[in-house]
Design a protein around this motif. Structure first.
Motif, PDB file in Angstrom:
ATOM      1  N   GLU A   1       0.815  -1.210   0.000  1.00  0.00           N
ATOM      2  CA  GLU A   1       0.000   0.000   0.000  1.00  0.00           C
ATOM      3  C   GLU A   1       0.854   1.267   0.000  1.00  0.00           C
ATOM      4  O   GLU A   1       0.364   2.335  -0.387  1.00  0.00           O
ATOM      5  CB  GLU A   1      -0.930  -0.003   1.214  1.00  0.00           C
ATOM      6  CG  GLU A   1      -2.075  -1.016   1.090  1.00  0.00           C
ATOM      7  CD  GLU A   1      -3.039  -0.918   2.254  1.00  0.00           C
ATOM      8  OE1 GLU A   1      -2.649  -0.359   3.296  1.00  0.00           O
ATOM      9  OE2 GLU A   1      -4.175  -1.403   2.116  1.00  0.00           O
ATOM     10  N   ASP A   2       2.111   1.152   0.410  1.00  0.00           N
ATOM     11  CA  ASP A   2       2.992   2.324   0.405  1.00  0.00           C
ATOM     12  C   ASP A   2       3.134   2.910  -0.995  1.00  0.00           C
ATOM     13  O   ASP A   2       3.271   4.134  -1.146  1.00  0.00           O
ATOM     14  CB  ASP A   2       4.375   1.955   0.955  1.00  0.00           C
ATOM     15  CG  ASP A   2       4.361   1.762   2.468  1.00  0.00           C
ATOM     16  OD1 ASP A   2       3.395   2.225   3.111  1.00  0.00           O
ATOM     17  OD2 ASP A   2       5.290   1.137   2.998  1.00  0.00           O
ATOM     18  N   TRP A   3       3.132   2.056  -2.014  1.00  0.00           N
ATOM     19  CA  TRP A   3       3.317   2.562  -3.371  1.00  0.00           C
ATOM     20  C   TRP A   3       2.124   2.282  -4.294  1.00  0.00           C
ATOM     21  O   TRP A   3       1.962   2.955  -5.314  1.00  0.00           O
ATOM     22  CB  TRP A   3       4.571   1.947  -3.994  1.00  0.00           C
ATOM     23  CG  TRP A   3       4.530   0.443  -4.111  1.00  0.00           C
ATOM     24  CD1 TRP A   3       4.986  -0.457  -3.200  1.00  0.00           C
ATOM     25  CD2 TRP A   3       3.994  -0.320  -5.194  1.00  0.00           C
ATOM     26  NE1 TRP A   3       4.769  -1.732  -3.641  1.00  0.00           N
ATOM     27  CE2 TRP A   3       4.169  -1.681  -4.871  1.00  0.00           C
ATOM     28  CE3 TRP A   3       3.401   0.005  -6.418  1.00  0.00           C
ATOM     29  CZ2 TRP A   3       3.745  -2.703  -5.709  1.00  0.00           C
ATOM     30  CZ3 TRP A   3       2.986  -1.003  -7.256  1.00  0.00           C
ATOM     31  CH2 TRP A   3       3.161  -2.354  -6.905  1.00  0.00           C
ATOM     32  N   ALA A   4       1.269   1.312  -3.927  1.00  0.00           N
ATOM     33  CA  ALA A   4       0.174   0.928  -4.815  1.00  0.00           C
ATOM     34  C   ALA A   4      -1.175   1.489  -4.402  1.00  0.00           C
ATOM     35  O   ALA A   4      -2.148   1.387  -5.151  1.00  0.00           O
ATOM     36  CB  ALA A   4       0.067  -0.601  -4.885  1.00  0.00           C
ATOM     37  N   GLY A   5      -1.237   2.106  -3.222  1.00  0.00           N
ATOM     38  CA  GLY A   5      -2.529   2.563  -2.743  1.00  0.00           C
ATOM     39  C   GLY A   5      -3.281   1.435  -2.049  1.00  0.00           C
ATOM     40  O   GLY A   5      -2.728   0.368  -1.787  1.00  0.00           O
ATOM     41  N   ALA A   6      -4.541   1.670  -1.757  1.00  0.00           N
ATOM     42  CA  ALA A   6      -5.339   0.688  -1.010  1.00  0.00           C
ATOM     43  C   ALA A   6      -5.483  -0.612  -1.799  1.00  0.00           C
ATOM     44  O   ALA A   6      -5.810  -0.603  -2.985  1.00  0.00           O
ATOM     45  CB  ALA A   6      -6.709   1.275  -0.694  1.00  0.00           C
ATOM     46  N   VAL A   7      -5.237  -1.736  -1.115  1.00  0.00           N
ATOM     47  CA  VAL A   7      -5.392  -3.055  -1.717  1.00  0.00           C
ATOM     48  C   VAL A   7      -6.218  -3.918  -0.769  1.00  0.00           C
ATOM     49  O   VAL A   7      -6.356  -3.624   0.413  1.00  0.00           O
ATOM     50  CB  VAL A   7      -4.035  -3.729  -1.995  1.00  0.00           C
ATOM     51  CG1 VAL A   7      -3.218  -2.926  -2.986  1.00  0.00           C
ATOM     52  CG2 VAL A   7      -3.261  -3.923  -0.696  1.00  0.00           C
ATOM     53  N   ALA A   8      -6.757  -5.013  -1.298  1.00  0.00           N
ATOM     54  CA  ALA A   8      -7.567  -5.915  -0.480  1.00  0.00           C
ATOM     55  C   ALA A   8      -7.501  -7.317  -1.060  1.00  0.00           C
ATOM     56  O   ALA A   8      -7.216  -7.502  -2.252  1.00  0.00           O
ATOM     57  CB  ALA A   8      -9.010  -5.438  -0.398  1.00  0.00           C
ATOM     58  N   GLY A   9      -7.788  -8.288  -0.201  1.00  0.00           N
ATOM     59  CA  GLY A   9      -7.814  -9.680  -0.617  1.00  0.00           C
ATOM     60  C   GLY A   9      -9.194 -10.121  -1.055  1.00  0.00           C
ATOM     61  O   GLY A   9     -10.159  -9.353  -1.004  1.00  0.00           O
ATOM     62  N   PRO A  10      -9.319 -11.375  -1.485  1.00  0.00           N
ATOM     63  CA  PRO A  10     -10.599 -11.902  -1.986  1.00  0.00           C
ATOM     64  C   PRO A  10     -11.734 -11.811  -0.974  1.00  0.00           C
ATOM     65  O   PRO A  10     -12.879 -11.558  -1.360  1.00  0.00           O
ATOM     66  CB  PRO A  10     -10.261 -13.352  -2.328  1.00  0.00           C
ATOM     67  CG  PRO A  10      -8.793 -13.364  -2.586  1.00  0.00           C
ATOM     68  CD  PRO A  10      -8.223 -12.357  -1.644  1.00  0.00           C
ATOM     69  N   THR A  11     -11.435 -12.027   0.315  1.00  0.00           N
ATOM     70  CA  THR A  11     -12.502 -11.997   1.322  1.00  0.00           C
ATOM     71  C   THR A  11     -13.138 -10.623   1.408  1.00  0.00           C
ATOM     72  O   THR A  11     -14.374 -10.486   1.408  1.00  0.00           O
ATOM     73  CB  THR A  11     -11.940 -12.404   2.695  1.00  0.00           C
ATOM     74  OG1 THR A  11     -11.395 -13.731   2.620  1.00  0.00           O
ATOM     75  CG2 THR A  11     -13.039 -12.378   3.753  1.00  0.00           C
ATOM     76  N   TYR A  12     -12.322  -9.576   1.458  1.00  0.00           N
ATOM     77  CA  TYR A  12     -12.844  -8.215   1.529  1.00  0.00           C
ATOM     78  C   TYR A  12     -13.625  -7.863   0.270  1.00  0.00           C
ATOM     79  O   TYR A  12     -14.717  -7.262   0.341  1.00  0.00           O
ATOM     80  CB  TYR A  12     -11.699  -7.233   1.730  1.00  0.00           C
ATOM     81  CG  TYR A  12     -12.140  -5.785   1.774  1.00  0.00           C
ATOM     82  CD1 TYR A  12     -12.529  -5.200   2.973  1.00  0.00           C
ATOM     83  CD2 TYR A  12     -12.171  -5.007   0.623  1.00  0.00           C
ATOM     84  CE1 TYR A  12     -12.943  -3.884   3.020  1.00  0.00           C
ATOM     85  CE2 TYR A  12     -12.582  -3.685   0.652  1.00  0.00           C
ATOM     86  CZ  TYR A  12     -12.972  -3.119   1.855  1.00  0.00           C
ATOM     87  OH  TYR A  12     -13.387  -1.809   1.890  1.00  0.00           O
ATOM     88  N   LEU A  13     -13.092  -8.243  -0.883  1.00  0.00           N
ATOM     89  CA  LEU A  13     -13.772  -7.913  -2.139  1.00  0.00           C
ATOM     90  C   LEU A  13     -15.125  -8.612  -2.245  1.00  0.00           C
ATOM     91  O   LEU A  13     -16.081  -8.051  -2.778  1.00  0.00           O
ATOM     92  CB  LEU A  13     -12.887  -8.308  -3.322  1.00  0.00           C
ATOM     93  CG  LEU A  13     -11.605  -7.480  -3.487  1.00  0.00           C
ATOM     94  CD1 LEU A  13     -10.741  -8.054  -4.599  1.00  0.00           C
ATOM     95  CD2 LEU A  13     -11.940  -6.026  -3.788  1.00  0.00           C
ATOM     96  N   GLU A  14     -15.197  -9.814  -1.705  1.00  0.00           N
ATOM     97  CA  GLU A  14     -16.476 -10.531  -1.742  1.00  0.00           C
ATOM     98  C   GLU A  14     -17.482  -9.892  -0.795  1.00  0.00           C
ATOM     99  O   GLU A  14     -18.660  -9.739  -1.138  1.00  0.00           O
ATOM    100  CB  GLU A  14     -16.258 -11.993  -1.379  1.00  0.00           C
ATOM    101  CG  GLU A  14     -17.504 -12.852  -1.525  1.00  0.00           C
ATOM    102  CD  GLU A  14     -17.214 -14.318  -1.372  1.00  0.00           C
ATOM    103  OE1 GLU A  14     -18.032 -15.144  -1.823  1.00  0.00           O
ATOM    104  OE2 GLU A  14     -16.155 -14.667  -0.793  1.00  0.00           O
ATOM    105  N   GLN A  15     -17.019  -9.506   0.387  1.00  0.00           N
ATOM    106  CA  GLN A  15     -17.926  -8.918   1.376  1.00  0.00           C
ATOM    107  C   GLN A  15     -18.300  -7.484   1.029  1.00  0.00           C
ATOM    108  O   GLN A  15     -19.446  -7.083   1.221  1.00  0.00           O
ATOM    109  CB  GLN A  15     -17.275  -8.969   2.763  1.00  0.00           C
ATOM    110  CG  GLN A  15     -17.057 -10.387   3.287  1.00  0.00           C
ATOM    111  CD  GLN A  15     -16.300 -10.412   4.602  1.00  0.00           C
ATOM    112  OE1 GLN A  15     -15.767  -9.388   5.058  1.00  0.00           O
ATOM    113  NE2 GLN A  15     -16.243 -11.573   5.243  1.00  0.00           N
TER     114      GLN A  15
END
Length: 216
Positions: free
Chosen positions: A107-121
């Motif tokens: 996230e320091d260089w790519a911005g906010a990221v998330a895994g499959p669980t968060y994206l599904e919810q």
């Protein structure tokens, strides 16, 4: 509240009953031999009874001591299992911390990221669909740890990847430089940011700029 069941008094009571029964049986058998004249001829019967009772009690006491010793050995053998369990729990916690640290570094260089669980919810994206998008380069994914991946949130619009990402990834194959290019102002786009243009359905201009960028 239900009172916890304590098995120790019941075990002591049972041990006492067993001891008395064994003692009684031993004394009866030996006294039969005495009555038949096979043992201790000439010794008063009451004295024999007292001696045999003491011998039987000692025998039962030694049996009980041996049982306690074996029980303690079994408890000692179980101790390493507790140690291994604590070690496994500590390893799991450290692994979770490492994964969280990896995510923060991304996230320091790519911005906010998330895994499959968060994206599904959060966005209602099924894991199977996300996996299909990843295999067909419809989404940008970064490896986190050994096998897991995280996905930049800025690439999703209404629960779907922005159009044009597949074409950009076909021109800039490595997802890291591809995402860096997508999220920085581009001189080929008059200082505009490519990912914002993709979100505005301006994919054609972004793809031409990505082709030009990849050729240089």
């Amino acid at each position: 509240m239900t009172k916890p069941f304590n098995s120790e008094p019941r075990q002591d009571e049972l041990s006492s009953l067993v001891a008395k029964e064994v003692q009684r049986a031993l004394v009866q058998e030996i006294m039969k031999d005495v009555a038949a004249g096979d043992l201790f001829s000439g010794t008063p019967q009451q004295t024999l009874h007292n001696d045999l009772t003491a011998l039987a009690s000692e025998f039962v006491r030694r049996l009980a001591a041996e049982a306690v010793r074996r029980s303690n050995e079994s408890a000692g053998d179980a101790a390493p299992l507790t140690v291994r369990t604590e070690g496994a729990r500590e390893c799991t916690v450290l692994k979770a911390r490492d994964q969280q640290s990896d995510c923060l570094r991304i996230e320091d260089w790519a911005g906010a990221v998330a895994g499959p669980t968060y994206l599904e919810q959060r966005f209602g994206i099924p894991r199977s669909t996300l996996h299909w998008w990843q295999r067909h380069n419809d989404v940008v994914a970064f490896r986190k740890g050994a096998r897991k991946h995280v996905f930049p949130l800025a690439q999703f619009i209404d629960g779907r990847p922005a159009p044009g990402i597949r074409q950009v990834l076909s021109l800039i194959a490595n997802p890291r430089p591809a995402w860096l290019w997508l999220t920085r102002p581009s001189s080929r786009l008059n200082g505009r940011i490519p990912i914002e243009m993709l979100r505005q359905d301006l994919a054609a201009e972004v793809i031409l700029a990505a082709r030009d960028f990849s050729s240089t």
